[in-house]
Write an enzyme that holds these catalytic residues in place. Structure first.
Site, short mmCIF file in Angstrom:
data_model
loop_
_atom_site.label_atom_id
_atom_site.label_comp_id
_atom_site.label_asym_id
_atom_site.label_seq_id
_atom_site.Cartn_x
_atom_site.Cartn_y
_atom_site.Cartn_z
N CYS A 278 0.85 -1.18 0.00
CA CYS A 278 0.00 0.00 0.00
C CYS A 278 0.89 1.24 0.00
CB CYS A 278 -0.81 -0.06 1.28
SG CYS A 278 -1.51 1.49 1.75
N THR B 104 -0.69 4.40 0.28
CA THR B 104 -1.60 5.49 0.68
C THR B 104 -0.89 6.55 1.55
OG1 THR B 104 -3.53 4.09 0.56
CG2 THR B 104 -3.72 5.99 1.99
P1 5GP Z 1 -0.76 -6.79 4.19
O1 5GP Z 1 -1.25 -7.98 4.97
O2 5GP Z 1 -0.19 -7.18 2.86
O3 5GP Z 1 0.15 -5.91 4.98
O4 5GP Z 1 -2.06 -5.87 3.91
C1 5GP Z 1 -3.15 -6.34 3.17
C2 5GP Z 1 -4.18 -5.25 3.06
O5 5GP Z 1 -3.68 -4.12 2.33
C3 5GP Z 1 -5.42 -5.63 2.27
O6 5GP Z 1 -6.29 -6.48 2.96
C4 5GP Z 1 -6.00 -4.27 1.94
O7 5GP Z 1 -6.77 -3.73 3.00
C5 5GP Z 1 -4.78 -3.40 1.77
N1 5GP Z 1 -4.51 -3.16 0.35
C6 5GP Z 1 -4.47 -4.05 -0.66
N2 5GP Z 1 -4.17 -3.45 -1.84
C7 5GP Z 1 -4.00 -2.14 -1.56
C8 5GP Z 1 -3.69 -1.00 -2.36
O8 5GP Z 1 -3.43 -1.07 -3.56
N3 5GP Z 1 -3.66 0.19 -1.70
C9 5GP Z 1 -3.91 0.30 -0.38
N4 5GP Z 1 -3.91 1.51 0.17
N5 5GP Z 1 -4.18 -0.76 0.42
C10 5GP Z 1 -4.23 -1.96 -0.18
#
Ligand code: 5GP
Length: 351
Positions: free
Chosen positions: A186, A188
């Site tokens: 992400c 953001t």
């Molecule tokens: P991880 O477990 O990889 O740290 O986080 C997974 C979460 O990242 C997902 O469930 C979703 O909420 C968030 N996420 C997935 N794709 C994106 C994206 O392209 N942008 C953002 N801001 N969050 C994402």
């Protein structure tokens, strides 16, 4: 004048769980299953509340089959067709209790969701997922889905503050997805400057949800089994992971060979990779706030699942929680300046 919150807000990396005297003899004595009756749907769930994210690389039917065997949950991504769903349901009826059908608020999403839920009555969970759960448009969408499906369990998000957790629960959601910006792919926080440290978000949102008999998911930011344990300790009812489950056989996409090594592509759902793949379909889901990475190929997801469950059982043993449900009551977080010894961090690990 802008406000500044001066309390320190924390992430998983800022704390450790303090061990406590315990009567548990071994990790095998720990019960990771939770039984939860949801506030609005009145449905009862029993499972190990670790979830695969509804990203198209991770929230696959293959993932649901593999991790469902262990009692884990998969929020299935929204890009499967009704025919795909019908095939999956016909061949894996036992997996349906641990899956949710996902939807955004884009045109056609509601109709697609309705078709799946109508044709496959065994699917009782809905995951309503948008980047910004603070919009009134989203609140109205949650109300609309609740009105159409009064007895389905609705997951809705993402938000990071108590007042919005309450608003979504009062609008019909059962489980609120918490996390803005912590995800492994992400961007953001870089693109917008918006976010909330995940451990504090979970503590505050769990408190708000539990006050209304609602529940929350800590979504994103877990880098290891210890982070999953901290999220549960902070009060999360469910913990959703993306990156930790990436790179496995059960993930979407092909294995890439490069310089004798194997990788799998993993990307954010609003990365340019996802945008190009679902041209026109994703733009509303998340503005371009995701990146694309090549994750070393990790084989069967079973090994990772057992690693997460082993870590969780051990965290419960150290803190004296006989059941996962007791972990928040047993958890004391210690703020720390360093968590791990880095001395061999650049040395390849022997298998
Ligand atoms: P991880 O477990 O990889 O740290 O986080 C997974 C979460 O990242 C997902 O469930 C979703 O909420 C968030 N996420 C997935 N794709 C994106 C994206 O392209 N942008 C953002 N801001 N969050 C994402």
């Amino acid at each position: 004048m802008p406000n500044i919150i001066n309390d320190i807000k924390l992430d998983f990396k800022d704390v450790l769980l303090r061990p406590k005297r315990s009567t548990l003899r071994s990790r095998a004595d720990v019960d990771l299953y939770r039984e939860i009756t949801f506030r609005n749907s009145k449905q009862t769930y029993k499972g190990i509340p670790v979830m695969a994210s509804n990203m198209d690389t991770v929230g696959t039917f293959e993932m649901a089959q593999a991790i469902g065997k262990h009692g884990l949950f998969t929020t299935v991504h929204k890009y499967y067709t009704l025919e795909d769903w019908k095939d999956f349901a016909a061949n894996n009826p036992e997996c349906l209790r641990y899956v949710a059908a996902s939807s955004g608020t884009a045109g056609g999403d509601f109709e697609r969701l309705t078709q799946i839920l109508t044709e496959i009555p065994g699917v009782t969970f809905i995951c309503l997922d948008v980047a910004n759960g603070y919009s009134q448009h989203f609140v109205e969408y949650v109300r609309k889905v609740r009105a159409a499906f009064p007895s389905h369990t609705i997951i809705a998000g993402n938000v990071v503050t108590g007042e919005m957790v309450e608003e979504l629960i009062l609008s019909g959601a059962d489980i609120i997805k918490v996390g803005i910006g912590p995800g492994s792919v992400c961007t953001t926080r870089m693109k917008t400057g918006v976010g909330y440290p995940q451990l504090s978000a979970v503590i505050e949102c769990a408190d708000a949800a539990h006050g209304l008999q609602g529940h929350i998911i800590s979504d994103g930011g877990c880098t290891c089994a210890g982070d999953v344990a901290k999220a549960f300790g902070a009060g999360a009812d469910f913990v959703m992971v993306g990156g930790m489950l990436a790179g496995h056989d059960q993930c979407g996409g092909e294995v890439i060979q490069k310089n004798g090594r194997k990788y799998k592509l993993f990307y954010g759902m609003s990365s340019s990779t996802a945008m190009e793949k679902y041209a026109g379909g994703v733009a509303e889901y998340r503005s371009s706030e995701g990146k694309t990475v090549e994750v070393p190929y990790k084989g069967d997801v079973e090994t990772t699942v057992l690693d997460i469950l082993g870590g969780l059982r051990s965290a419960c043993t150290y803190t004296g929680a006989a059941k996962l449900k007791e972990l928040p009551r047993r958890a004391t977080f210690i703020r720390c300046t360093q968590q791990v010894n880095q001395i061999y961090s650049n040395v390849a690990q022997s298998e």
